[in-house]
Design an enzyme around this catalytic site. Sequence first.
Site, PDB file in Angstrom:
ATOM      1  N   GLU A 195     -65.365-106.922   4.954  1.00 18.23           N
ATOM      2  CA  GLU A 195     -64.178-106.524   5.695  1.00 18.23           C
ATOM      3  C   GLU A 195     -63.259-107.696   6.012  1.00 18.23           C
ATOM      4  O   GLU A 195     -62.035-107.554   6.035  1.00 18.23           O
ATOM      5  CB  GLU A 195     -64.584-105.801   6.985  1.00 18.23           C
ATOM      6  CG  GLU A 195     -65.156-104.395   6.758  1.00 18.23           C
ATOM      7  CD  GLU A 195     -66.561-104.379   6.187  1.00 18.23           C
ATOM      8  OE1 GLU A 195     -67.210-105.444   6.146  1.00 18.23           O
ATOM      9  OE2 GLU A 195     -67.016-103.297   5.767  1.00 18.23           O
TER      10      GLU A 195
ATOM     11  N   HIS B 137     -71.301 -95.583  13.383  1.00 18.58           N
ATOM     12  CA  HIS B 137     -70.384 -94.666  12.707  1.00 18.58           C
ATOM     13  C   HIS B 137     -69.578 -93.808  13.687  1.00 18.58           C
ATOM     14  O   HIS B 137     -68.942 -92.857  13.274  1.00 18.58           O
ATOM     15  CB  HIS B 137     -71.162 -93.742  11.763  1.00 18.58           C
ATOM     16  CG  HIS B 137     -71.724 -94.418  10.559  1.00 18.58           C
ATOM     17  ND1 HIS B 137     -72.778 -95.292  10.624  1.00 18.58           N
ATOM     18  CD2 HIS B 137     -71.363 -94.384   9.248  1.00 18.58           C
ATOM     19  CE1 HIS B 137     -73.057 -95.740   9.390  1.00 18.58           C
ATOM     20  NE2 HIS B 137     -72.216 -95.210   8.553  1.00 18.58           N
TER      21      HIS B 137
HETATM   22  C1  LIG Z   1     -70.167-104.093   7.319  1.00 22.59           C
HETATM   23  C2  LIG Z   1     -70.326-102.775   6.663  1.00 22.59           C
HETATM   24  N1  LIG Z   1     -69.331-102.316   5.900  1.00 22.59           N
HETATM   25  C3  LIG Z   1     -69.424-101.102   5.319  1.00 22.59           C
HETATM   26  C4  LIG Z   1     -70.538-100.338   5.473  1.00 22.59           C
HETATM   27  C5  LIG Z   1     -70.627 -98.958   4.831  1.00 22.59           C
HETATM   28  N2  LIG Z   1     -71.648 -98.975   3.767  1.00 22.59           N
HETATM   29  C6  LIG Z   1     -72.897 -98.561   3.990  1.00 22.59           C
HETATM   30  S1  LIG Z   1     -73.872 -98.820   2.673  1.00 22.59           S
HETATM   31  C7  LIG Z   1     -72.614 -99.491   1.786  1.00 22.59           C
HETATM   32  C8  LIG Z   1     -72.871 -99.978   0.391  1.00 22.59           C
HETATM   33  C9  LIG Z   1     -73.923-101.024   0.366  1.00 22.59           C
HETATM   34  O1  LIG Z   1     -74.169-101.416  -0.947  1.00 22.59           O
HETATM   35  P1  LIG Z   1     -75.369-102.371  -1.298  1.00 22.59           P
HETATM   36  O2  LIG Z   1     -75.311-103.597  -0.473  1.00 22.59           O
HETATM   37  O3  LIG Z   1     -75.348-102.554  -2.770  1.00 22.59           O
HETATM   38  O4  LIG Z   1     -76.680-101.588  -0.864  1.00 22.59           O
HETATM   39  P2  LIG Z   1     -77.210-100.167  -1.382  1.00 22.59           P
HETATM   40  O5  LIG Z   1     -76.673 -99.123  -0.467  1.00 22.59           O
HETATM   41  O6  LIG Z   1     -76.745 -99.994  -2.784  1.00 22.59           O
HETATM   42  O7  LIG Z   1     -78.695-100.225  -1.280  1.00 22.59           O
HETATM   43  C10 LIG Z   1     -71.444 -99.488   2.507  1.00 22.59           C
HETATM   44  C11 LIG Z   1     -70.150 -99.971   2.016  1.00 22.59           C
HETATM   45  C12 LIG Z   1     -71.553-100.858   6.278  1.00 22.59           C
HETATM   46  N3  LIG Z   1     -72.679-100.181   6.505  1.00 22.59           N
HETATM   47  N4  LIG Z   1     -71.431-102.076   6.857  1.00 22.59           N
END
Ligand SMILES: Cc1ncc(C[n+]2csc(CCOP(=O)(O)OP(=O)(O)O)c2C)c(N)n1
Lengths: 329, 329, 391, 391
Positions: free
Chosen positions: A62, A131
Amino acid sequence: MATETLTLGKALNTGLRRALETDPKVIIMGEDVGKLGGVFRITDGLQKDFGDQRVIDTPLAESGIIGTAVGLAIRGYRPVCEIQFDGFVYPAYDQIVSQVAKMHYRSGGRLSIPMVIRIPFGGGIGAVEHHSESPEAYFAHTAGLKVVTCSNPQDAYVMIQQAIASDDPIVFLEPKRRYWEKGQVDLDAPLSDAYPLHSARVVRPGTDVTVLAYGPMVRTCLEAATAAAEDGRELEVIDLRSLSPLDLAAAYESVKRTGRAVVVHEAPSNIGLGAELAARITEECFYSLESPVLRVTGFDTPYPAARVEEEYLPDLDRVLDAVDRTFGW
Amino acid sequence: MATETLTLGKALNTGLRRALETDPKVIIMGEDVGKLGGVFRITDGLQKDFGDQRVIDTPLAESGIIGTAVGLAIRGYRPVCEIQFDGFVYPAYDQIVSQVAKMHYRSGGRLSIPMVIRIPFGGGIGAVEHHSESPEAYFAHTAGLKVVTCSNPQDAYVMIQQAIASDDPIVFLEPKRRYWEKGQVDLDAPLSDAYPLHSARVVRPGTDVTVLAYGPMVRTCLEAATAAAEDGRELEVIDLRSLSPLDLAAAYESVKRTGRAVVVHEAPSNIGLGAELAARITEECFYSLESPVLRVTGFDTPYPAARVEEEYLPDLDRVLDAVDRTFGW
Amino acid sequence: MAKGDPGGTTRSRRAAPRSKKGAAGDPELVQLLTPEGERIDSATGPDGTEYRVDFTDEEYRGLYRDLVLVRKLDAEATALQRQGELGLWASLLGQEAAQVGSGRALRAHDMAFPTYREHGVLYCRGIDPIMPLGLFRGVDQGGWDPNEFKFNMYTIVIGAQTLHATGYAMGITMDGKVGTDDGEAAIAYFGDGATSQGDVNEAFVWASVFNAPLVFFCQNNQYAISEPLERQTRVPLYQRAAGFGFPGVRVDGNDVLASYAVTRTALDNARHGQGPSLIEAYTYRMGAHTTSDDPTRYRIASEVESWQAKDPILRVRAFLEKQQIADATFFAEVDEQARRESVHLRERVLSMPNPEPVTMFDHVYPNGSPLLDEQRAQFNRYMESFEGSAH
Amino acid sequence: MAKGDPGGTTRSRRAAPRSKKGAAGDPELVQLLTPEGERIDSATGPDGTEYRVDFTDEEYRGLYRDLVLVRKLDAEATALQRQGELGLWASLLGQEAAQVGSGRALRAHDMAFPTYREHGVLYCRGIDPIMPLGLFRGVDQGGWDPNEFKFNMYTIVIGAQTLHATGYAMGITMDGKVGTDDGEAAIAYFGDGATSQGDVNEAFVWASVFNAPLVFFCQNNQYAISEPLERQTRVPLYQRAAGFGFPGVRVDGNDVLASYAVTRTALDNARHGQGPSLIEAYTYRMGAHTTSDDPTRYRIASEVESWQAKDPILRVRAFLEKQQIADATFFAEVDEQARRESVHLRERVLSMPNPEPVTMFDHVYPNGSPLLDEQRAQFNRYMESFEGSAH
Ligand SMILES: Cc1ncc(C[n+]2csc(CCOP(=O)(O)OP(=O)(O)O)c2C)c(N)n1
Ligand SMILES: Cc1ncc(C[n+]2csc(CCOP(=O)(O)OP(=O)(O)O)c2C)c(N)n1
Ligand SMILES: [Mg+2]
Ligand SMILES: [Mg+2]
């Protein structure tokens, strides 16, 4: 006739589309805003139609979203940044409060950062932690930022376009639990004629108590007003719309008539918007008040587990309870 | 007799030393806190005496400082983190409001994060941008954090030790422009007998107007009280000390006597501590107030250039002006 | 010397009179002029890139002039601070070559994002050195339009500007101003300490993913205030880049020629669409962190002395003398110009007016705000209430 | 099988029955069991480290059991969400091997810092799989003591836990619990998307500078919600580590043996004082990001199918069958156990009580707060005011 029934989410989507059409400098950036259309589908279809140079899926960070948007704004773009959920805006906090908010001032007015930061905010959707946050006080306390929120599809459609057209950096809070609520939207009325972005609006006139709310709580207060009317009490409900700067002319006028005011928001009470509203209304309407301005808010706890959020969030009954208390003071 | 005359900065230094001596789990971390002893020398000499495993010069990243401190706290340590200046805490904002503040709640009370985040705050030292911020509202609005500040060397010495001994995560705001001011400090009085950390204190009794302040503004208000006394007006000055939770028992009692209240802080007015104080005092003392609670604060601009900060910051005259206005209402 | 483009002219070229391949010292360090003033013909970067410069005598003299002027103006600012005319000053002493070399490598349309210490780059951009002094005097908070000068405002929050630079560079691409000889590029300045900040690493991610036309220029001056380099990293900083997918190179930051060559190459790669790169300019902060700092608390004199021997100006002078590119008259003339410009700077600083207090309410928002209008009006009434009084 | 230490036992060892040196596929990928169920004797990491495992038949069967159970419980949770019993579920489908392999490599005293998807690691830690379901059902916000289970609470804010892990690991060093055979280590889990976050990169800096006994375990499941890997990096993620000064390795995350071997080595290096390392477990998220997600919007069926062929469980079963380490009875017994445990899980989820609303005021502060006491009291009075009413 271009009045259509749209959900609040679809109204935002349509407003964003209009903004992209109107000004080639407008770009949308954020996590999953492209192919997916955002987790709430607010940017649905926009990348397909405007390309991935205008609707940009960003890396997952972000601070990076806001920081690069600052650079794009310096270059002449008008970035509209989506933060996926309220609880994920904090990694960008430094860029927002130290950079975005201060750039114009630091430059002595020579540089503007016409950025919109869209944040779905608030609770009521049964989500897990982070959330359902209501971070508006953090931003509204920050000089150099403006903060607005919408409570219905028509406002959503117009306000998002106004925010994008404004040269001020604006935090645009979207009441996520209202995304699916429907309303009439006039798609043709020219933006130049629209109700001003930073003005509050009386959404229900009344004579007995002034109720101030914004975003998701406007509907709750309107429902409370309906219920109160059945009991013979007329609430005047004001939708603040602009949280910074606040537009309190209508509130002052109203409270001077009603002598009573209740402020409603989801965010915790302590040093929230309600405190500011209470302080200003008391200062301005000191001799008209029959009771102190009362606040109906989320409690001063972290946002609780989903299964108790109903009790955490202000609802019709709690609003009516406060209304009652203004009479019993 | 161990009462010594110390500057506020030295009192903090001595308090930190005492905490390091008392509990081997206490560690200090931050930028330049080691050899340099911090840019304000608050940690002067501590690394030399306690070693670089207890007084840790960290990499230059605030989120890293707070984030690793969370991990150290999980491991059983009691980290005292220094943020070099108020304006540099924002990169750590996510760790502070989403992690530090919520850990205890998230764990259902099973895990505590006994962390102190020390932040020199406020203006008045002629600094460049980002070095004179008053971010207290951001933290005090955040459920799960406690926020305190000291206004004199004695409190500095005691409160820093109390904060470190507390299991609550505490943002400890240090009034940087008062670092060099001297006062008597009793070094021997046992901590267990000390005035409670989260209690406000009447620092000057009076009968005509209640003045609430904290941190750097306490002295300003005391000076205003002296000046007012010459004009025959007795101000009761309350040093809030704890900004979250607020302790307003003395304030309520006072306002019920005086009928008038003025709140003073450096932070911008809009949705600041003053708003909360005004709202609560009004609610509690509604029928006693002769005038609305007035606020004397920094303006709602970014912190301005040093050469105009004197006009930006509340001073004796502005406090007295507000006092006058409470009488003219 | 063509401002911002010394490599573009011809006339009497004097390429590396004492040819010597590869620096005597550190194989990791790109160097084209030794501390003794010996020219090295060309140097090879870690990825095999050959670096060389080919300057005219005029251009060599120009670089010397830049270095001397930049140092002198900086010293003047330090003096002004000591005399209470500035609230603070962050001296570039010791880092002149890194700044002049990289600053001169920029083309007119390139955009620079400085920290708070890039007075030398600012000077090379053709900007009046008075410009940043308002910030340090406390009469404004920066106060210029980045686009007017192709030089962003100073940024004090460590690392924040690297993301701005990345976004700006993404904008260059979006504007189609990349991929040709007259493409544009951006450069982001930051320190060794800054490499620990999340923002800087996010900038690396972004720049890589978007293949942004951007040069990350890290002046590793060995310290972040009191903290030596090993508090930020245990491997050379230029190596950070590879893991993000772009090249990194370490240059002798006290060598203006190498700093120029490496930056010029990186900028050209960027403007031609080859994406970002990282330059670590290995240098030393000869003075205090800022005028508020006391470096004797954390570093020993012998360390400073050892770097004295690598002074960025002395080596150029030695080279110019040995090669008879410049004579005593020239050196005297440059000193005289430096003196004149610094006196001029001083005079103008002293006459910088304090802002009118009421201006603090201006420029919070492009569109203004009723809250501020109200506060401004109240403030004016309040101030007027003292008029005529002894206050 | 000795929980948490399958490598430590003896009995009938069956090391790599079909010896094959170096994976047929990607030379960058450490693999010890091919998708077809062929054992590879040993594999070499990018820094020359040799990886091998030496399991007993019993242990091989144990790993299979883990994989099947973990998948089944996960599927049950997904089903519970579909039926409205959970608010959300983040399935680990496809990532079982990365999680079981790394989870089984942990020793009892090692500490794990998960994201929201490490249900498999949690299971291997010997923790009741009901534990995280309170969070997803919405009856609590995590609700356990990390130290009790040597397993931190789930962390939803992307990347934040990597700093916690780093600090915890620094604490291990400060406690003198590093440098010997019974040293401790920590492991930080995160995703491919997380590598873009400032926090994760700051964790890299910190871990390196403090030589923390920490393993960064990145499950690269190719997506961050809808965004494919190329939105986060243009080079393999394991390469990120070198620029921060520690080793990185990419392992076949669908290969439980390789995941175990690589993690075990990294943990052992950490506990022996050799500092941090990064493991990129190359895998695939077979399902949706969470139950709220619709992956058909952003990826094509054929991609998913191609990964189906690399399934982490089928290859172990093929190996066990071919090597006659297990027979039909065993597989049926495992399936039956999985069924039983998932039914048991379901029953307990259904009977998880909703929290009493007033408990939302509890545990905001260890020492409480008068403001909350007041709000709690008011809340109680308010709720009582409805008692007896129709509300
Ligand atoms: C700081 C933050 N930004 C956005 C989110 C929303 N979000 C939850 S999971 C995710 C994707 C995460 O991707 P990755 O790190 O590849 O892990 P995966 O879910 O694929 O295991 C996002 C954008 C969040 N939880 N925290
Ligand atoms: C976010 C942030 N944290 C702390 C500071 C205080 N500070 C100012 S300069 C500095 C050191 C910077 O070191 P480096 O990046 O090496 O640059 P240098 O000053 O050596 O040129 C620090 C810690 C700051 N300005 N911003
Ligand atoms: Mg440095
Ligand atoms: Mg992923």
